[in-house]
Write an enzyme that holds these catalytic residues in place. Sequence first.
Site, PDB file in Angstrom:
ATOM      1  N   CYS A   8     -34.887  42.007 -45.314  1.00 46.11           N
ATOM      2  CA  CYS A   8     -35.326  43.390 -45.399  1.00 46.11           C
ATOM      3  C   CYS A   8     -34.196  44.336 -45.036  1.00 46.11           C
ATOM      4  O   CYS A   8     -33.457  44.100 -44.079  1.00 46.11           O
ATOM      5  CB  CYS A   8     -36.521  43.608 -44.479  1.00 46.11           C
ATOM      6  SG  CYS A   8     -37.145  45.294 -44.491  1.00 46.11           S
ATOM      7  N   CYS A  43     -26.395  54.892 -31.898  1.00 44.09           N
ATOM      8  CA  CYS A  43     -25.781  54.524 -30.613  1.00 44.09           C
ATOM      9  C   CYS A  43     -24.524  53.677 -30.775  1.00 44.09           C
ATOM     10  O   CYS A  43     -23.909  53.293 -29.779  1.00 44.09           O
ATOM     11  CB  CYS A  43     -26.773  53.796 -29.724  1.00 44.09           C
ATOM     12  SG  CYS A  43     -27.258  52.165 -30.357  1.00 44.09           S
ATOM     13  N   CYS A  51     -31.293  52.342 -42.917  1.00 47.18           N
ATOM     14  CA  CYS A  51     -31.168  51.448 -44.062  1.00 47.18           C
ATOM     15  C   CYS A  51     -29.871  50.663 -43.957  1.00 47.18           C
ATOM     16  O   CYS A  51     -28.804  51.239 -43.749  1.00 47.18           O
ATOM     17  CB  CYS A  51     -31.206  52.258 -45.361  1.00 47.18           C
ATOM     18  SG  CYS A  51     -30.892  51.245 -46.845  1.00 47.18           S
ATOM     19  N   CYS A  61       0.831  -1.207   0.000  1.00 47.19           N
ATOM     20  CA  CYS A  61       0.000   0.000   0.000  1.00 47.19           C
ATOM     21  C   CYS A  61       0.865   1.257   0.000  1.00 47.19           C
ATOM     22  O   CYS A  61       0.562   2.246  -0.678  1.00 47.19           O
ATOM     23  CB  CYS A  61      -0.948  -0.011   1.199  1.00 47.19           C
ATOM     24  SG  CYS A  61      -2.297  -1.205   1.053  1.00 47.19           S
ATOM     25  N   CYS A  64      13.132  18.253 -20.724  1.00 47.25           N
ATOM     26  CA  CYS A  64      14.353  18.944 -20.313  1.00 47.25           C
ATOM     27  C   CYS A  64      14.299  19.209 -18.816  1.00 47.25           C
ATOM     28  O   CYS A  64      13.288  19.670 -18.289  1.00 47.25           O
ATOM     29  CB  CYS A  64      14.520  20.255 -21.068  1.00 47.25           C
ATOM     30  SG  CYS A  64      16.090  21.100 -20.732  1.00 47.25           S
ATOM     31  N   CYS A 114     -24.919  50.587 -35.404  1.00 39.20           N
ATOM     32  CA  CYS A 114     -26.048  51.517 -35.448  1.00 39.20           C
ATOM     33  C   CYS A 114     -25.503  52.934 -35.579  1.00 39.20           C
ATOM     34  O   CYS A 114     -24.582  53.332 -34.864  1.00 39.20           O
ATOM     35  CB  CYS A 114     -26.888  51.374 -34.184  1.00 39.20           C
ATOM     36  SG  CYS A 114     -28.169  52.629 -33.996  1.00 39.20           S
TER      37      CYS A 114
END
Length: 623
Positions: free
Chosen positions: A413, A403, A426, A221, A305, A400
């Site tokens: 779309c 922001c 757009c 053990c 190493c 955007c």
Amino acid sequence: MSSDYEFSDDDGEFYDEEMIDGTQDDETELSDDDMDMDTFGDDFKVASKGKRKSYEVDYESLSQHAVEKLMQRDVDHICGIFGVDASTAGLLLRHMKWNKERLIEKYMDNPTIMLVAAGVTVPEVASATAPVRSNSIPPPQPSASRRPATRGSKLLGLASGSKTAKSPSSSPTALYSTPKALQRTLSKKADEPFVCQICFNDSRDMNTLTLDCEHAFCTECWTDYVVSKVKDESEHAIRCMAEGCALIAPDHFIHSVLIPEPGAPIGNPAIEEQNAKTWARFQELLVRHFVACNNHLKFCPYPSCTNTVSCPSAASKSSLASMVPTVSCGARGIGGSSNQMTQSQSFGLGLQGKEHRFCFGCPIESDHRPVVCGVAKMWLKKCRDDSETANWIKSNTKECTNCQSTIEKNGGCNHMTCKKCRHEFCWVCMGPWSEHGTAWYSCNRYDEKTGIDARDAQSKSRASLERYLHYYNRWANHEQSAKLSLDLYAKTEKKMEEMQITSSLTWIEVQFMKKAVEEVDKCRMTLKWTYSMAYYLAKGNEKDLFEDNQRDLEKAVEDLSELLESPIEAENIPTLRQQVTNKTVYVQKRNEIVLEDTANGFLEGRWRWNISVDGFDDPEESQ
């Protein structure tokens, strides 16, 4: 922590046995092929290595044996002061992270607390847990005879009783027993068989092992436990297997568990070989712990190493703002791969012949000159976090116009509504949707002033992203080229062999190709990190001069790479040799100019950053 180590030249070899020998050509003597290069011509006339350059640092390469000598010196020092044995001194030093001054101070204040905390002795409260049969029993004395009379420890108590029965000395450690050597006992008492609490083995001829805590377990053990701790958990402080016991097994105990005693019966050769490797691994873990506790030492990060580098000049964090401490452990190649080496690899060509170079001041396992550690770490973190994200954002999103929130189009779309500020615009022209009238699915208003203004804002918001990708793509390009250097090594090896066949040149005389490949590989590493430095440099004359040097080096490297890729023709070999040699020297000079100018700039405080960097002034408000 003491850092006044001095190293002698006879501390042992500085490279692993499995790696290629004769590697310290930068610090010691040249290898055979380098000396032969000087004999057949003056192709490579470079500056003398006697004077250290501004971008180099002083360091010392140490083998594992040399580090073990340093550890033994500290152990002997503590033994002489405290009057304890080497095992106790070693456990005390490891507990205090090898800080001798702090250990001496705390030990002199209270040796009892230090011995218990280091796992050298059993705490006094441990004896109170033993069952008390009557009040007439006197309190246990702090000696080895106070051990509980367990089945596997009666003989031990008799053996050590005469030793501990002597009058105690005035030493503060006289009242505390230290771990003894390996104890082997036989369970011979028939009426009370010993049962191992780990495997529940109750064999009558079972051998048991125990530390001073007298928690006995079978040898099998103990062996399995030590092997598991060392190999699986990389643990150098192996405590007793008993629950709640803090006693640490000394080194000689571990050695006796793993290595058979002289004259012991021959066991399973495979198991003994495994245990021998475990003992070697245990010694390596002790060395690694010692190195990790000393700021001026660092273990080589290359696989297999076991060498260490000492660099006192880069031990403090403040020094890393004025230098890039690139060091070499003195070894070459990858351990275990030396059995299958070609002729070129034995000369240092290819991965197996690469020198172990790394940065002493940070975890980056490569030479990141000319940029300092703080900037290099910031750049790598940014690349991990932003490189792929930035490319995807650039290709699939827009901001955007109101922001500046990043928006992804998820439908056909062109009428976009920002979910954050509810601004409608757009997607094609980025202008306000209110000016589009009924043009829901098409946009023919590209020249509207509002659309132009929106696109200008879009361009400004993307300027930082475009700038980052400019530097990142070039940094990644040189990194990829460096990775492909293995293919270049193989091609160059074939060309060197072809030159020998088609001309009268010997293997030594075609080494100019090897020098050229090594220089290209080295300069690509420099160029890669110049782009990370240029990204964070503040605008000004200093940055312009830096980028001029960067451009000259990059052009020279590309010219040399083109020569190396050119086909070999017998009648053109002398001309090719001259061109490659001249270009190699030029590339080496350009690389030194970049490194020296950058290093001098750090020493003189010339560099200014566009971001806060530790050790430097904050960026100017105008930047």
